[in-house]
Design an enzyme around this catalytic site. Structure first.
Site, PDB file in Angstrom:
ATOM      1  N   ASP A 120     -17.237  30.244 -35.439  1.00 28.08           N
ATOM      2  CA  ASP A 120     -17.898  30.846 -36.596  1.00 28.08           C
ATOM      3  C   ASP A 120     -16.935  31.304 -37.693  1.00 28.08           C
ATOM      4  OD1 ASP A 120     -20.624  30.595 -35.956  1.00 28.08           O
ATOM      5  OD2 ASP A 120     -20.469  32.222 -34.512  1.00 28.08           O
ATOM      6  N   ASP A 178     -25.479  25.194 -35.498  1.00 32.71           N
ATOM      7  CA  ASP A 178     -24.930  26.200 -36.415  1.00 32.71           C
ATOM      8  C   ASP A 178     -23.528  25.836 -36.920  1.00 32.71           C
ATOM      9  OD1 ASP A 178     -26.601  26.981 -34.253  1.00 32.71           O
ATOM     10  OD2 ASP A 178     -26.311  29.092 -34.675  1.00 32.71           O
TER      11      ASP A 178
HETATM   12  N1  GLY Z   1     -25.116  31.429 -35.317  1.00 36.59           N
HETATM   13  C1  GLY Z   1     -26.010  32.225 -34.608  1.00 36.59           C
HETATM   14  C2  GLY Z   1     -27.354  32.402 -35.196  1.00 36.59           C
HETATM   15  O1  GLY Z   1     -27.793  31.740 -36.099  1.00 36.59           O
HETATM   16  O2  GLY Z   1     -28.022  33.280 -34.699  1.00 36.59           O
END
Ligand code: GLY
Length: 405
Positions: A120, A178
């Site tokens: 992330d 994601d």
């Molecule tokens: N990346 C985690 C979410 O969208 O909750």
């Protein structure tokens, strides 16, 4: 003289293209006024949030009933959104207090540039330092961003052709949709360093994801479990959605935004096509409510069970990501689709600006929007404000305004 003439022709031509684009959509004057009000309201709300932040902590969520906050450390995947929102709001309002607070929290965040345990880093570092560097470019910001891109790249495997999301068992290589949101950091790193390895990782990841994450109806799985030794797919499943075969709303929104962005960065039409396909799934889905704020899952599971639709919770965060992505996609799509995307985004922004979804002044712990769903299966962050809902709401409003400047 000839050069001057050529220059003038280029400027006039560019002007016509811009004018043509602008003519494609008419602004809703009331919405533009509402957006200006929302942005100054947002600046005031974020000062409330700031006052309630313990030193060294980042906002995570707030529970309106108990009036309790949840905070995180800088390593939480959402740590870039608070500084990012402050910086977006500073850009709009020129309120120095927002910039000062952003600078303070960036100091706390900057150690994450060395974090190689998360996929992330794009969210964490580009939404924050990327915006800071756009406002005031500096060698220090650039170094932090390049180091972050290097850290993120360590999670790429040429065997699977993807960036790893979660560290599972040794033979597992888990990748979630994601991840598409973290590629911007890599594209940026190639642009500033000239090192094409970041770009290659980003497009390889995007291509592998097109191949393996999507179903025939253009919805996406949340998680693909690859064999780390061979790259073979071992399982397609969910983590945050209703069921393995359902379409988790935020996952669809991440895909839409991610492929729109990947098209912007590469100009490769296959990514535009993918973004259009995802938009088609979302906007034509019978379970998309009339106000276009999606339920937390579209629930097209093979078993046909819907999670309590029409009484299921909405996920405002998915709506904000969709609105921001659709506004950008409307600039790339052909005329009919462009109108459809623009109108959908406009409707989302109008509806999010009502008391149904937007917090009234001084409430919601300083967060802007209510009613997001973080992780339903884990029963965490259910029907609450979330930092990323606020971030993409502000971004979408700024994008809407910018289309009519
Ligand atoms: N990346 C985690 C979410 O969208 O909750």
């Amino acid at each position: 003289m000839k050069q001057l003439l050529m220059g003038l022709i280029v400027i006039i031509f560019a002007g016509c293209v811009v004018a043509q684009k602008k003519a494609m959509h008419q602004p809703d004057k009331d919405l533009l006024t509402t957006i200006d009000q929302n942005l100054s309201h947002a600046a005031a709300q974020y000062k409330i949030l700031q006052q309630n932040l313990p030193a060294g902590k980042f906002p995570k969520t707030y529970f309106p009933v108990t009036k309790k906050y949840e905070f995180s450390n800088s390593g939480w995947w959402c740590s870039g959104f608070y500084p990012g929102t402050l910086l977006l709001l500073y850009q709009q309002t020129k309120d120095e207090a927002l910039y000062t607070e952003a600078q303070r929290i960036l100091e706390v965040l900057k150690k994450e540039q060395f974090n190689t345990t998360t996929h992330d880093l794009g969210f964490m570092m580009y939404c924050s330092f990327g915006n800071a560097n756009l406002i005031q470019p500096s060698a220090a910001f650039k170094d932090i961003l390049v180091t972050s891109a290097k850290s993120l790249s360590t999670r790429f495997s040429p065997v699977t052709g993807c960036i790893k999301s979660w560290d599972g068992k040794p033979n597992e290589y888990l990748v979630i949709i994601d991840n598409m949101m973290n590629l911007k950091l890599l594209f940026w790193a190639t642009q500033v360093t000239g090192d094409s390895s970041f770009y290659r990782i980003a497009v390889t990841h995007a291509n592998t994801t097109i191949k393996n994450h999507f179903r025939a109806d253009n919805s996406s799985y949340h998680v693909i479990n690859y064999n780390s030794q061979t790259g073979a797919i071992q399982q397609k499943r969910t983590a945050q959605g209703f069921a393995d075969e359902s379409a988790w709303a935020r996952g669809q929104a991440w895909g839409l935004y991610g492929y729109t962005e990947t098209y912007r960065e590469t100009k490769d039409p296959k990514y535009l096509e993918q973004a259009n396909k995802i938009a088609s799934f979302i906007l034509n889905h019978p379970n998309l409510p009339l106000d276009k704020i999606p339920y937390w899952d579209f629930s097209v599971g093979s078993n046909g069970n819907a999670p309590n639709i029409p009484n299921a919770l909405r996920d405002v965060s998915a709506a904000t990501i969709m609105a921001s992505a659709l506004l950008e996609l409307s600039e790339y799509a052909d005329k009919n689709l462009s109108v459809k995307y623009f109108k959908a985004a406009e409707l989302i922004l109008k509806n999010l600006s009502t008391e149904q979804y937007k917090a009234t002044a001084g409430t919601n712990g300083g967060f802007l929007l209510k009613h997001s769903v973080g992780h339903f299966p884990a029963q965490t962050e259910i029907d609450v404000p979330l930092t990323y809902a606020d971030y993409y709401f502000v971004e979408a409003m700024i994008r809407y305004k910018a289309m009519f400047k």
